[in-house]
Design an enzyme around this catalytic site. Sequence first.
Site: not given
Ligand code: G6P
Length: 553
Positions: A2, A27, A73, A99-100, A430, A434, A437, A453, A548
Amino acid sequence: MCGIVGYIGTEDSKEILLRGLEKLEYRGYDSAGIAVVNNEGVHVFKEKGRIAELRQAVDNSVVAPAGIGHTRWATHGVPSQENAHPHQSTSGRFTLVHNGVIENYAILKREYLQDVTFKSETDTEVIVQLIEKIAAEGFNVVASDAMAMLQVTDQYVELMDKETVIVTKEGVTIKTLDGEVVERAPYTAELDASDIEKGTYPHYMLKEIDEQPLVVRKIIQEYQNENNELHIDADILGAMDEADRIYIVACGTSYHAGLVGKQFIETWAKVPVEVHVASEFSYNMPLLSEKPLFIFISQSGETADSRAVLVQIKELGYKALTITNVPGSTLSRESDYTLLLHAGPEIAVASTKAYTAQLAVLSILAAVTAKTRGIELEFDLVQELAIVANTMEVLCDDKEEMESIALQFLATTRNAFFIGRSVDYYVGLEGALKLKEISYIQAEGFAGGELKHGTIALIENNTPIIALATQEHVNLSIRGNVKEVVARGANPCIISMKGLETEEDRYVIPKVHETLSPLAAVIPLQLISYYAALHRDCDVDKPRNLAKSVTVE
Ligand code: G6P
């Protein structure tokens, strides 16, 4: 097949639409129609056959400055006036050309539109009727997080402490505990539904690791003004400049970002910084300086431990800046100032892109504060961050190597230690977080000089030691620390930076600005953790016992 045309302007649209349709007649020419809109409403003219027939059917007394047109069409439904477009919803509120093919039109009709009387046999009418139905339906939702309901709305109203809400199909009434009605305008959640999908990735964590170069580039953009200079709100800079000491308060990964942030702020802006774990600070407040400024770092902006400190220091009358990924989050709302991370939603429980985003924003805050304080930095941060983003990309592309490191050092081990000096120590913390965790390997980070130490007693044959060597001024010392543990049987995995490398190193990161090295050095650690967890059959995105966003004390 169309053809579609549309016009909006100051002239009468009918003739423009008809001429356009004539050009599109190749068309499809079994039927055609136009719908034009003026102050009186929408006027639809349609006819079976050619545009010439449609011309005859158009009422020339109607003058309208906007309209849409269609030449058909036929697919769904015979060529006829009823099946010609535009189609309208029952009330006439919506008018559509299309169209489609709507492949699931029959299902939509059966499931949602049983009570609607259709005027045509087309799939298009199903859509226009469905739009009317949804628009008229009237609904409200509640959710802890906007992203939960993104598939149905992008309009949200925040609920504050000590408020109640009555939600009906038609409306939302917020009241205080005293019964006073609160008027609060909704805000638009600027989230893209695709941001919360995994796409082709097996895990959110891997997707989020890969997004880091993009996030750093986005942050550079977001924090540049029209002259391409890094820019931070004047109020925030004023508060930074006035402060005689900055107190960074955070938890988990955000706390680790705070440690690196201290380095940026002290080295560049020359303001003393203390970094505190929120849960400790609230019960054991340090002796504060005369003019403190508080910086809360929180990906979610909802962490209860951090918020408890915010409430405390606000009661004491101090100013707070929150660095967060979530606009409108509790910490952001209750602070005086906010700096956003622009990292997009982070779904994997183990934080990755939020960490590097926190570092990037902290580096910008430090550099711009330095400038405000008349301190000239001998490098261009935008340029250096751009190099970091490119380096991150190289590192993210080296996944096979990261996987082989994970298999070599972490496939079966019970524990692992991370060592580093200066900012490498903070990155090591960190990295260890990671790894523990998501893989449940007992992983701990130590300052290179501290391991001997006490913790050195734990070194056995083959204990993996992940050592970071990205800092020139401590390069020899950290290598000395590696020798100490190797002499006791440890299996060393040295990750160094180009220019400082030796033959014994397992991985060499391309050169970036030394103070910014955490942004790059953390990526191998994230990826190694990811592959270690994967090969140990762990649930990468939802590790056991964690959450989280921790909204309890
Ligand atoms: C929880 C999550 C971590 C995070 C922490 C702080 O323990 O498992 O991954 O670093 O909270 O969270 P925020 O939202 O304050 O950075």
